[in-house]
Design an enzyme around this catalytic site. Sequence first.
Site, PDB file in Angstrom:
ATOM      1  N   HIS A 281       6.592   2.627  -1.266  1.00 49.88           N
ATOM      2  CA  HIS A 281       6.349   3.116  -2.623  1.00 49.88           C
ATOM      3  C   HIS A 281       6.808   4.559  -2.735  1.00 49.88           C
ATOM      4  O   HIS A 281       6.856   5.301  -1.750  1.00 49.88           O
ATOM      5  CB  HIS A 281       4.843   3.055  -2.973  1.00 49.88           C
ATOM      6  CG  HIS A 281       4.341   1.690  -3.292  1.00 49.88           C
ATOM      7  ND1 HIS A 281       4.576   1.076  -4.500  1.00 49.88           N
ATOM      8  CD2 HIS A 281       3.625   0.804  -2.562  1.00 49.88           C
ATOM      9  CE1 HIS A 281       4.017  -0.125  -4.503  1.00 49.88           C
ATOM     10  NE2 HIS A 281       3.440  -0.315  -3.334  1.00 49.88           N
TER      11      HIS A 281
ATOM     12  N   HIS B  45      -1.711  -1.714  -3.179  1.00 50.30           N
ATOM     13  CA  HIS B  45      -2.524  -1.421  -2.002  1.00 50.30           C
ATOM     14  C   HIS B  45      -3.448  -0.232  -2.270  1.00 50.30           C
ATOM     15  O   HIS B  45      -4.643  -0.259  -1.960  1.00 50.30           O
ATOM     16  CB  HIS B  45      -1.624  -1.076  -0.800  1.00 50.30           C
ATOM     17  CG  HIS B  45      -0.975  -2.255  -0.149  1.00 50.30           C
ATOM     18  ND1 HIS B  45      -0.080  -3.066  -0.806  1.00 50.30           N
ATOM     19  CD2 HIS B  45      -1.091  -2.742   1.118  1.00 50.30           C
ATOM     20  CE1 HIS B  45       0.346  -4.008   0.031  1.00 50.30           C
ATOM     21  NE2 HIS B  45      -0.256  -3.843   1.194  1.00 50.30           N
TER      22      HIS B  45
END
Length: 282
Positions: free
Chosen positions: A239, A190
């Site tokens: 993450h 992303h």
Amino acid sequence: MRASHDRHRGQPEWAAVPAEGDRYLGWRDLTVWKTRLGRIMAALARRAARWIGPYPVLALTLLIGVALVVALTAASVEIYEAVVETDGVAGLDEPVLRAAIAARTPQLNTAVTAFTNLGGPVIMPILAAVAALALAIRRRQVGPVVLMAVATTGSLLMTMVGKALVGRIRPPLADAVAPYETSASFPSGHTLNAVVVAGVVAYLLVLHQRRWHTRTATVAAAVVFAVAMGLSRVFLGHHWLTDVLVAWTLGLAWLAVVITMHRLYLTVRNVRPRGAPEHQVS
């Protein structure tokens, strides 16, 4: 150069500009290389264009770009492994995740999730395609579509290679906000895609923005978007901080490569190969 600027004086920022306008960033001619390395690359590109033409040179630079993608990704993996072994930046992963968990609220989780979905594998390609097509239609040239396709293909390749080489596990699902993700954690796709897409859009926009404050606002908006996308991934527990830090640096490196490739194309696109009729090169 002054004539090129005066030709568009009085027109709105969004006015269509001929392809030749891509040469200029404000007053700077992008086909003029100020560094020694840049001059060497430009000279080699011009020499190659005289033999094989500008479009084969563009194809050659694309192949070199692919090689650089692999090299940049491999380098990022080496840096990541060195950091983990010494417990350097990676030592912040756990404390930052704990701080993110402490800051969560149901309303904030919903808002950040809605934002982070913009960088996902469905919405981000759509945003990139719409932006590139809009710029191509506005400028009546295919360049924005080609540049965006090259940039996003490279970022996708970097993400896939990085995940395959490292195979890092994401933060525990108990510490994440649904919907959960199960692919490898390193690097943050992303974040990497946000840097590249926002960077390319900003670059294409500032090439045709004549006011410095408009260019500054455009670049600032791209930076804020990319930074916010990375922070959203950490906030939601999708993450580790290290994944995002590497994605930022990797995205910036690839963006620099893409812009350099575009500048080389601008430098050689009017070079006529030896023996070719003059009308073959526009």
